[in-house]
Design a protein around this motif. Structure first.
Motif, short mmCIF file in Angstrom:
data_model
loop_
_atom_site.label_atom_id
_atom_site.label_comp_id
_atom_site.label_asym_id
_atom_site.label_seq_id
_atom_site.Cartn_x
_atom_site.Cartn_y
_atom_site.Cartn_z
N GLY A 264 0.22 2.94 -47.58
CA GLY A 264 -0.45 2.77 -48.87
C GLY A 264 -1.82 3.42 -48.90
N CYS A 265 -2.57 3.28 -47.81
CA CYS A 265 -3.90 3.91 -47.73
C CYS A 265 -3.77 5.43 -47.78
CB CYS A 265 -4.61 3.48 -46.45
SG CYS A 265 -5.11 1.74 -46.44
N HIS A 266 -2.79 5.97 -47.05
CA HIS A 266 -2.60 7.42 -47.07
C HIS A 266 -2.20 7.91 -48.46
CE1 HIS A 266 -1.75 7.27 -42.46
NE2 HIS A 266 -3.03 7.14 -42.76
N ALA A 267 -1.40 7.11 -49.15
CA ALA A 267 -1.02 7.49 -50.52
C ALA A 267 -2.24 7.51 -51.43
CB ALA A 267 0.03 6.51 -51.06
N LEU A 268 -3.13 6.53 -51.28
CA LEU A 268 -4.35 6.50 -52.10
C LEU A 268 -5.23 7.71 -51.80
CD1 LEU A 268 -5.33 2.72 -51.87
CD2 LEU A 268 -4.51 3.93 -53.89
N ILE A 269 -5.36 8.06 -50.52
CA ILE A 269 -6.17 9.22 -50.15
C ILE A 269 -5.57 10.48 -50.77
CG2 ILE A 269 -6.90 10.67 -48.21
CD1 ILE A 269 -7.00 7.99 -46.56
N GLY A 270 -4.24 10.56 -50.75
CA GLY A 270 -3.59 11.70 -51.38
C GLY A 270 -3.82 11.76 -52.88
N GLU A 271 -4.05 10.60 -53.50
CA GLU A 271 -4.30 10.55 -54.94
C GLU A 271 -5.79 10.72 -55.29
OE1 GLU A 271 -2.72 6.77 -56.04
OE2 GLU A 271 -0.65 7.31 -55.54
N GLY A 272 -6.63 10.87 -54.26
CA GLY A 272 -8.05 11.12 -54.54
C GLY A 272 -9.01 10.06 -54.06
N ALA A 273 -8.52 8.99 -53.43
CA ALA A 273 -9.43 7.98 -52.89
C ALA A 273 -10.26 8.60 -51.76
CB ALA A 273 -8.65 6.77 -52.36
N ARG A 274 -11.45 8.05 -51.54
CA ARG A 274 -12.32 8.55 -50.47
C ARG A 274 -11.85 8.03 -49.12
NH1 ARG A 274 -17.70 10.02 -52.49
NH2 ARG A 274 -17.77 9.70 -54.74
N LEU A 275 -11.64 8.91 -48.18
CA LEU A 275 -11.31 8.51 -46.82
C LEU A 275 -12.60 8.07 -46.15
CD1 LEU A 275 -9.10 10.48 -44.31
CD2 LEU A 275 -11.24 9.44 -43.60
N VAL A 276 -12.63 6.84 -45.62
CA VAL A 276 -13.83 6.34 -44.95
C VAL A 276 -13.45 5.77 -43.60
CG1 VAL A 276 -15.20 5.87 -47.02
CG2 VAL A 276 -13.65 4.12 -46.16
N GLN A 277 -14.38 5.89 -42.68
CA GLN A 277 -14.19 5.35 -41.35
C GLN A 277 -15.31 4.40 -40.94
OE1 GLN A 277 -12.48 8.43 -38.45
NE2 GLN A 277 -13.42 9.75 -39.99
N LYS A 278 -16.45 4.45 -41.67
CA LYS A 278 -17.60 3.62 -41.34
C LYS A 278 -18.14 2.95 -42.60
CE LYS A 278 -19.02 6.75 -37.62
NZ LYS A 278 -20.11 7.64 -37.13
N PRO A 279 -18.64 1.71 -42.48
CA PRO A 279 -19.24 1.05 -43.64
C PRO A 279 -20.39 1.82 -44.26
CG PRO A 279 -18.83 -0.53 -41.87
CD PRO A 279 -18.58 0.83 -41.30
N ASP A 280 -21.15 2.56 -43.44
CA ASP A 280 -22.28 3.33 -43.97
C ASP A 280 -21.85 4.33 -45.03
OD1 ASP A 280 -24.02 1.99 -42.36
OD2 ASP A 280 -24.28 3.60 -40.89
N GLU A 281 -20.62 4.84 -44.90
CA GLU A 281 -20.13 5.80 -45.89
C GLU A 281 -19.95 5.13 -47.25
OE1 GLU A 281 -17.33 8.78 -43.33
OE2 GLU A 281 -16.72 6.67 -43.32
N VAL A 282 -19.52 3.88 -47.25
CA VAL A 282 -19.36 3.14 -48.49
C VAL A 282 -20.74 2.83 -49.09
CG1 VAL A 282 -18.46 1.03 -49.55
CG2 VAL A 282 -17.19 2.15 -47.69
N LEU A 283 -21.66 2.38 -48.24
CA LEU A 283 -23.01 2.04 -48.71
C LEU A 283 -23.70 3.26 -49.33
CD1 LEU A 283 -24.28 -0.23 -45.81
CD2 LEU A 283 -23.99 -0.91 -48.19
N ALA A 284 -23.58 4.41 -48.68
CA ALA A 284 -24.23 5.61 -49.19
C ALA A 284 -23.69 6.00 -50.56
CB ALA A 284 -24.05 6.77 -48.20
N THR A 285 -22.39 5.81 -50.76
CA THR A 285 -21.77 6.16 -52.04
C THR A 285 -22.15 5.19 -53.14
OG1 THR A 285 -19.88 7.15 -50.88
CG2 THR A 285 -19.57 6.61 -53.21
N LEU A 286 -22.20 3.90 -52.82
CA LEU A 286 -22.40 2.89 -53.86
C LEU A 286 -23.87 2.53 -54.11
CD1 LEU A 286 -19.50 0.37 -53.13
CD2 LEU A 286 -19.55 2.30 -54.70
N ALA A 287 -24.79 2.92 -53.22
CA ALA A 287 -26.20 2.53 -53.39
C ALA A 287 -26.78 2.96 -54.74
CB ALA A 287 -27.03 3.07 -52.24
N PRO A 288 -26.57 4.21 -55.20
CA PRO A 288 -27.14 4.58 -56.51
C PRO A 288 -26.60 3.72 -57.65
CG PRO A 288 -26.51 6.54 -55.27
CD PRO A 288 -25.94 5.37 -54.54
N ALA A 289 -25.30 3.42 -57.62
CA ALA A 289 -24.72 2.58 -58.67
C ALA A 289 -25.26 1.16 -58.60
CB ALA A 289 -23.19 2.58 -58.56
N ALA A 290 -25.51 0.68 -57.38
CA ALA A 290 -26.06 -0.67 -57.22
C ALA A 290 -27.47 -0.74 -57.79
CB ALA A 290 -26.06 -1.06 -55.74
N LEU A 291 -28.27 0.28 -57.54
CA LEU A 291 -29.62 0.32 -58.11
C LEU A 291 -29.58 0.32 -59.63
CD1 LEU A 291 -31.35 2.88 -55.74
CD2 LEU A 291 -32.04 0.51 -56.06
#
Length: 379
Positions: A264-291
């Motif tokens: 299911g995760c691989h299918a989402l990545i194939g559909e355009g979801a962001r592949l992440v391996q570390k929590p910092d990658e999520v934080l960096a993406t969402l920080a501007p929206a959180a602000l």
């Protein structure tokens, strides 16, 4: 009209068969409030089907008394879409709920959130990833939201709580029910240190079609959804796809090509979801929206906006350094740890607005969030 009268009117509407959130919201815009909508429906019973007409004409008083008794409990509330602290994130989703039953701290729903979802029968590595992402995202200033299901959901809630941070569980039963039953202890912890949220009235059993419905609220409350282990037919994919449709970021952890719970995760990545391996990658993406969300929520609360249908204007670029209340908040904090309640008392700022301000300062590196809902100035 007393609040008890208004609550009773709302409960009658929410329990009316065939009415639904969309028609309640449309009716509120047209009629002004719950009492007026209820009077109109009573006079125009033909607008409802037979079961709905029967309920409007003669509501079950025992059921309503049970609902009101639940709402009279400590930290238990019906959060209506006409109230100013109803989460504005939900106004932009398809078919937003008309009201939410909340057990715990309802102000947490105003905080920037990240959903962590995944397989109910997750394997040990998936559960470990759920705990790691939940703990680090919580420490990074995002509130972890999930569905209190077995597997990944439960692990994410527990990790956030173990890190001394609150968490939000959106459930598919009434707010007084626990599903699965093994999560009774977890539900108590979440209610005490976070919030349990449901759009279903007390006493509602775990019905299969409720869970896909609640997933739209999990996605809608969150800035992004992190999927950790999901099979091809996992309910987590529903949450992820609803998040994508709502304009939220979708993140997926990759896994072995031999693991069916990675498909299911691989299918989402194939559909355009962001592949992440570390929590910092999520934080960096969402920080501007959180602000942006923090500034927008604060401005919304200050304007006193509430009823459904009231537009929310964009706040534009926000610089907290130019804001007198932010400077006063930092002065009040000093350099010793301070609880949220103490800061509310010292500043006179409403808890929801203050939480948004603290989040902005945390993301800017000015303060640190500590365990026990405490904060400390760093600069």
């Amino acid at each position: 009209m007393t609040d008890s009268d208004d609550l009773r009117d709302w409960l009658i509407l929410l329990r009316t068969p065939g009415l639904g959130a969309r028609r309640i919201r449309e009716g509120l815009v047209a009629r002004g409030d719950a009492a007026s909508l209820l009077r109109w429906l009573t006079r125009h019973a033909e607008a409802l089907d037979g079961e709905g007409r029967a309920w409007i004409e003669q509501p079950d008083e025992a059921v309503l008394a049970h609902d009101l008794a639940w709402l009279a409990g400590d930290d238990q509330r019906l959060l209506r879409c006409t109230e100013e602290d109803f989460p504005p994130q939900l106004e932009a989703i398809p078919d937003p709920p008309a009201a939410l039953f909340v057990k715990g701290d309802a102000s947490l729903l105003l905080r920037p959130q990240v959903a962590i979802v995944g397989a109910r029968r997750a394997q040990a590595p998936g559960l470990a990833n759920a705990r790691r992402f939940a703990a680090e995202l919580s420490a990074g200033g995002l509130l972890v939201t999930s569905g209190m299901a077995d597997g990944v959901d439960g692990a994410a809630h527990e990790a956030a709580l173990d890190a001394g941070q609150p968490t939000v569980a959106v459930i598919g039963t009434g707010p007084d029910r626990v599903y699965p039953r093994k999560h009774h202890a977890l539900a108590r912890r979440i209610a005490a240190h976070g919030a349990i949220v449901s759009e279903y009235p007390p006493g509602t059993a775990a019905l299969v079609h409720h869970f896909p419905q609640r997933n739209r609220i999990i996605a809608g409350l969150s800035l992004g959804v992190v999927v950790i282990e999901a099979g091809r037919r996992s309910g987590s994919l529903i949450t992820a796809r609803q998040a994508g449709e709502q304009g939220r970021d979708v993140f997926a952890l990759p896994g072995s090509i031999h693991n069916p719970l990675a498909e299911g995760c691989h299918a989402l990545i194939g559909e355009g979801a962001r592949l992440v391996q570390k929590p910092d990658e999520v934080l960096a993406t969402l920080a501007p929206a959180a602000l942006e969300l923090g500034a927008e929520l604060r401005a919304r609360l200050e304007r006193g906006e509430g009823p459904t249908g009231v537009g929310r204007r964009k706040t534009g670029p926000f610089d907290w350094r130019q804001d007198e209340e932010y400077r006063r908040l930092l002065d009040v904090m000093g350099y010793d740890p301070a609880s949220l309640d103490a800061l509310v008392d010292a500043t006179g700022i409403a808890p929801g607005a203050l939480s948004s301000m603290l989040l902005i300062l945390e993301l800017e590196g000015e303060i640190a969030a500590l365990s026990g809902n405490r904060y400390q100035r760093m600069v």
